[in-house]
Design a protein around this motif. Structure first.
Motif, PDB file in Angstrom:
ATOM      1  N   HIS A 170      -1.564   1.572  -8.822  1.00  0.00           N
ATOM      2  CA  HIS A 170      -3.193   1.073  -9.389  1.00  0.00           C
ATOM      3  C   HIS A 170      -3.087   0.393 -10.986  1.00  0.00           C
ATOM      4  CE1 HIS A 170      -4.933   4.463  -6.555  1.00  0.00           C
ATOM      5  NE2 HIS A 170      -3.926   4.286  -6.521  1.00  0.00           N
ATOM      6  N   ARG A 213      -3.434   3.222   4.714  1.00  0.00           N
ATOM      7  CA  ARG A 213      -5.114   3.705   4.967  1.00  0.00           C
ATOM      8  C   ARG A 213      -5.507   4.150   2.892  1.00  0.00           C
ATOM      9  NH1 ARG A 213      -6.794  -0.510   7.754  1.00  0.00           N
ATOM     10  NH2 ARG A 213      -6.653  -0.804   9.778  1.00  0.00           N
ATOM     11  N   THR A 214      -5.208   5.050   3.314  1.00  0.00           N
ATOM     12  CA  THR A 214      -5.966   6.568   1.803  1.00  0.00           C
ATOM     13  C   THR A 214      -5.514   5.891   0.451  1.00  0.00           C
ATOM     14  OG1 THR A 214      -5.183   8.161   2.674  1.00  0.00           O
ATOM     15  CG2 THR A 214      -5.957   8.057   0.707  1.00  0.00           C
ATOM     16  N   GLU A 268      -7.658   2.438  -0.007  1.00  0.00           N
ATOM     17  CA  GLU A 268      -9.512   2.764   0.233  1.00  0.00           C
ATOM     18  C   GLU A 268      -9.676   3.157  -1.798  1.00  0.00           C
ATOM     19  OE1 GLU A 268      -9.967   5.696   3.247  1.00  0.00           O
ATOM     20  OE2 GLU A 268     -10.002   4.038   4.804  1.00  0.00           O
ATOM     21  N   THR A 269      -7.861   3.829  -1.996  1.00  0.00           N
ATOM     22  CA  THR A 269      -8.747   4.167  -3.251  1.00  0.00           C
ATOM     23  C   THR A 269      -8.517   3.286  -4.326  1.00  0.00           C
ATOM     24  OG1 THR A 269      -7.293   6.099  -2.317  1.00  0.00           O
ATOM     25  CG2 THR A 269      -7.402   5.976  -4.610  1.00  0.00           C
ATOM     26  N   CYS A 280       0.748  -1.581   0.180  1.00  0.00           N
ATOM     27  CA  CYS A 280       0.012   0.057  -0.113  1.00  0.00           C
ATOM     28  C   CYS A 280       0.786   1.526  -0.116  1.00  0.00           C
ATOM     29  CB  CYS A 280      -0.723  -0.156   1.604  1.00  0.00           C
ATOM     30  SG  CYS A 280      -2.000  -1.223   0.920  1.00  0.00           S
ATOM     31  N   SER A 334      -9.415  -0.494  -3.196  1.00  0.00           N
ATOM     32  CA  SER A 334     -10.404  -1.111  -3.764  1.00  0.00           C
ATOM     33  C   SER A 334     -12.041   0.197  -3.800  1.00  0.00           C
ATOM     34  CB  SER A 334     -10.782  -1.266  -1.698  1.00  0.00           C
ATOM     35  OG  SER A 334     -12.348  -1.036  -1.515  1.00  0.00           O
ATOM     36  N   GLU A 335     -11.472   1.199  -3.809  1.00  0.00           N
ATOM     37  CA  GLU A 335     -13.673   1.634  -4.815  1.00  0.00           C
ATOM     38  C   GLU A 335     -12.832   1.875  -5.909  1.00  0.00           C
ATOM     39  OE1 GLU A 335     -13.456   5.437  -2.631  1.00  0.00           O
ATOM     40  OE2 GLU A 335     -13.934   4.438  -0.402  1.00  0.00           O
ATOM     41  N   THR A 336     -11.572   2.643  -6.552  1.00  0.00           N
ATOM     42  CA  THR A 336     -11.945   2.364  -7.639  1.00  0.00           C
ATOM     43  C   THR A 336     -12.055   1.440  -8.521  1.00  0.00           C
ATOM     44  OG1 THR A 336     -10.126   3.991  -7.255  1.00  0.00           O
ATOM     45  CG2 THR A 336      -9.630   3.343  -9.582  1.00  0.00           C
ATOM     46  N   TYR A 337     -11.482  -0.325  -7.860  1.00  0.00           N
ATOM     47  CA  TYR A 337     -12.193  -0.984  -8.522  1.00  0.00           C
ATOM     48  C   TYR A 337     -12.471  -2.192  -7.613  1.00  0.00           C
ATOM     49  CZ  TYR A 337      -7.245   0.985 -11.440  1.00  0.00           C
ATOM     50  OH  TYR A 337      -6.111   1.004 -11.534  1.00  0.00           O
ATOM     51  N   ASP A 338     -13.402  -1.835  -7.589  1.00  0.00           N
ATOM     52  CA  ASP A 338     -14.399  -2.694  -6.752  1.00  0.00           C
ATOM     53  C   ASP A 338     -14.263  -3.628  -5.940  1.00  0.00           C
ATOM     54  OD1 ASP A 338     -17.588  -3.025  -5.583  1.00  0.00           O
ATOM     55  OD2 ASP A 338     -17.915  -3.167  -7.715  1.00  0.00           O
TER      56      ASP A 338
END
Ligand code: ADP
Ligand code: MG
Length: 252
Positions: free
Chosen positions: A154, A193-194, A197-198, A149, A200-204
């Motif tokens: 990405h 953490r950031t 989170e980015t 992380c 996991s959200e970006t790629y669902d």
């Protein structure tokens, strides 16, 4: 019985794929599961880290994938309580040999079908999206993506997921992404953490808990030829892998 086949994949090197396969395998074995680890990297780091010198091996996964040898003739029992289908540098040739073969996507699936009695098969993928990784994804029921992380990587995840989608379309309809596993995690920094989170959200993508903390002990284990679960039993990293093993069994 059901055999869960997990491909531990990320074409980026140094994200703890091999460490995850060795540690998670040892953790599942501690919990009474019968486990086979498959070394799919010509660098043979997994084989080495389990105390086996690839140079001493006459037979390896290369012979199973390209010459049709029965995997049970090659599988070795290790001190970590898991079985290993080892690799040597010869595997580097397999990639080229397989390129012209019909059905190359299915060679790992076929090899696993020739074994029996395993609750879990963990595939340690090489740092590329080549023939071996595609064959691993074709053999797998699930994919686990170790992710460091600290760095913003990405784009790599996007390419890996594109490959997963292709594999689903053409060779393995049932492949599921189990999630990303944060490795070398430094919970003290909000940056980790950031990033997590980015991504996991970006790629669902689901995030597998708990994250694996950063620990110097991980670097020491391979030279001892045992996983961290045996070299530093009460280490926080070792415990995190035990907790991940419990979480994966609950999901399975
Ligand atoms: P990969 O297989 O993805 O190339 P490795 O498992 O070989 O990655 O790990 C790369 C390096 O990082 C190794 O030196 C390993 O010991 C180290 N490492 C792995 N996990 C951790 C961790 N949680 N904390 C610190 N170092 C780690
Ligand atoms: Mg590796």
């Amino acid at each position: 019985m059901t055999t869960h086949v997990l491909a531990v994949a990320n074409q980026k090197g140094g994200v703890a794929k091999t460490t995850t396969v060795a540690s998670l395998g040892a953790a599942l074995a501690e919990q009474g599961q019968k486990v086979l680890l498959v070394d799919l990297d010509p660098q043979a780091c997994l084989t080495f880290s389990l105390g086996i010198d690839p140079e001493d091996l006459e037979l390896s996964v290369h012979h199973v994938l390209t010459k049709g040898l029965d995997p049970t003739e090659v599988i070795i029992e290790t001190d970590d309580g898991v079985d290993l289908l080892p690799a040597t540098i010869e595997l580097a040739r397999a990639e080229a040999d397989l390129l012209t073969r019909t059905g190359r996507e299915y060679v790992i699936r076929g090899a696993i079908e020739d074994t029996s009695g395993y609750d879990w098969v963990l595939l340690d993928c090489p740092p590329s999206l080549g023939v071996l990784t595609v064959a691993a994804l074709t053999a797998a029921t699930g994919v686990l993506i170790p992710l460091q992380c600290e760095t913003l990587s990405h784009r790599g995840v996007g390419q890996l997921l594109d490959t997963v989608h292709d594999v689903r379309r053409f060779t393995n309809r049932d492949l599921e992404v189990w999630g990303v596993l944060p490795t070398m995690f430094d919970g003290r920094t909000t940056h980790s953490r950031t990033v997590l989170e980015t991504i996991s959200e970006t790629y669902d993508l689901a995030v597998i808990e708990p994250p694996i903390p950063k620990s110097i002990r991980f670097a020491e284990a391979p030279a001892a030829g045992r996983s961290i679960l045996k070299t530093s039993r009460s280490n926080k990293g070792a415990q995190a892998y035990r907790d991940v093993a419990t979480a994966l069994r609950a999901r399975a």
